[in-house]
Design a protein around this motif. Sequence first.
Motif, PDB file in Angstrom:
ATOM      1  N   GLU A  97      -0.979  -8.301   1.729  1.00  0.00           N
ATOM      2  CA  GLU A  97      -1.029  -7.159   2.629  1.00  0.00           C
ATOM      3  C   GLU A  97       0.331  -6.478   2.654  1.00  0.00           C
ATOM      4  O   GLU A  97       1.366  -7.139   2.565  1.00  0.00           O
ATOM      5  CB  GLU A  97      -1.401  -7.603   4.051  1.00  0.00           C
ATOM      6  N   PHE A  98       0.325  -5.155   2.752  1.00  0.00           N
ATOM      7  CA  PHE A  98       1.573  -4.421   2.903  1.00  0.00           C
ATOM      8  C   PHE A  98       1.303  -3.134   3.673  1.00  0.00           C
ATOM      9  O   PHE A  98       0.149  -2.727   3.866  1.00  0.00           O
ATOM     10  CB  PHE A  98       2.205  -4.124   1.536  1.00  0.00           C
ATOM     11  N   GLU A  99       2.357  -2.510   4.114  1.00  0.00           N
ATOM     12  CA  GLU A  99       2.243  -1.292   4.899  1.00  0.00           C
ATOM     13  C   GLU A  99       3.014  -0.164   4.214  1.00  0.00           C
ATOM     14  O   GLU A  99       4.104  -0.379   3.671  1.00  0.00           O
ATOM     15  CB  GLU A  99       2.793  -1.503   6.311  1.00  0.00           C
ATOM     16  N   TYR A 142      -3.860   4.760  -3.990  1.00  0.00           N
ATOM     17  CA  TYR A 142      -3.109   4.209  -2.877  1.00  0.00           C
ATOM     18  C   TYR A 142      -1.653   3.958  -3.272  1.00  0.00           C
ATOM     19  O   TYR A 142      -1.303   3.981  -4.454  1.00  0.00           O
ATOM     20  CB  TYR A 142      -3.766   2.911  -2.399  1.00  0.00           C
ATOM     21  N   PRO A 143      -0.781   3.691  -2.299  1.00  0.00           N
ATOM     22  CA  PRO A 143       0.645   3.471  -2.595  1.00  0.00           C
ATOM     23  C   PRO A 143       0.880   2.226  -3.440  1.00  0.00           C
ATOM     24  O   PRO A 143       0.042   1.327  -3.530  1.00  0.00           O
ATOM     25  CB  PRO A 143       1.275   3.309  -1.204  1.00  0.00           C
ATOM     26  N   ILE A 144       2.059   2.178  -4.051  1.00  0.00           N
ATOM     27  CA  ILE A 144       2.461   1.032  -4.849  1.00  0.00           C
ATOM     28  C   ILE A 144       2.874  -0.104  -3.917  1.00  0.00           C
ATOM     29  O   ILE A 144       3.622   0.114  -2.965  1.00  0.00           O
ATOM     30  CB  ILE A 144       3.629   1.399  -5.777  1.00  0.00           C
ATOM     31  N   PRO A 145       2.432  -1.329  -4.171  1.00  0.00           N
ATOM     32  CA  PRO A 145       2.830  -2.463  -3.326  1.00  0.00           C
ATOM     33  C   PRO A 145       4.335  -2.721  -3.408  1.00  0.00           C
ATOM     34  O   PRO A 145       4.989  -2.316  -4.372  1.00  0.00           O
ATOM     35  CB  PRO A 145       2.040  -3.638  -3.922  1.00  0.00           C
ATOM     36  N   PRO A 146       4.910  -3.390  -2.426  1.00  0.00           N
ATOM     37  CA  PRO A 146       6.348  -3.698  -2.441  1.00  0.00           C
ATOM     38  C   PRO A 146       6.740  -4.483  -3.687  1.00  0.00           C
ATOM     39  O   PRO A 146       6.010  -5.370  -4.128  1.00  0.00           O
ATOM     40  CB  PRO A 146       6.545  -4.544  -1.175  1.00  0.00           C
TER      41      PRO A 146
END
Length: 250
Positions: A78-80, A105-109
């Motif tokens: 999970e990430f924000e 969707y955004p790139i994960p950390p």
Amino acid sequence: MARIRTVKPEFWSSEQVMELTIAARLTFIGLWNFCDDRGVYTASPKRLKAQLFPSDNITSEGVAALVAELVHHGLVGEFEASGQRYWHVTGWAKHQLIRKPTYRYPIPPGWVAPDQSCPNWSGTHAELVPDQCGTDAELVPDEYTPEGKGMEGKGEEGNKSPRKRAARPQKTKIPEGFAVSAKVRQWASDKGYQNLDAHFESFVSKVAANGYLYADWDAALQNAIRDDWGKLRQPGRGTDAAPMRQRVDL
């Protein structure tokens, strides 16, 4: 948009997968279909329930519990980003090879868009790479525990490229100045064929009369000699030996 993904046979015997409940396994596989080509999906149990279990007696809370089970076993992270939470399939870039990825969707950390100047960038893992240009690190962020090897198959998006067959040599008219080559003479000697000049004249005459085209003219002449186009091995027509017939592919 939903995507076609493939499940490797090793998925079912992975220790991480075997620790999941059956419902969580089904949720995990279903999640792949609705992730973008980075393996990212908006963290919305209600939406996932509508896509995976539209007619089943399961609530959004129940789906959230199944995803939590996947997170607990390190299969989903999970990430924000920009105030919104997302789920991410942790071993995605390692096990899903997608030739022409599209992202929603955004790139994960810990991940960056591929840098084509990196010496290790080959263009095959175009969806994501770790932020470690120039290393041989696996395509998995350090903070996530990926699935075991062979977990997710290469999605069909990554296998659309047809296999290129080698181009077949083009057939041509008899080359100008074509003659009995040293290769054919050696072959005829090894096989016991004689009267090469007579065989050659018969071959050229028949080719001219019928407009034959060949890709390999030496092989075509060998076949003509073997098949006795000039009928030189008939009684009284020559002294050629008559070995077993064995054609040469043209």
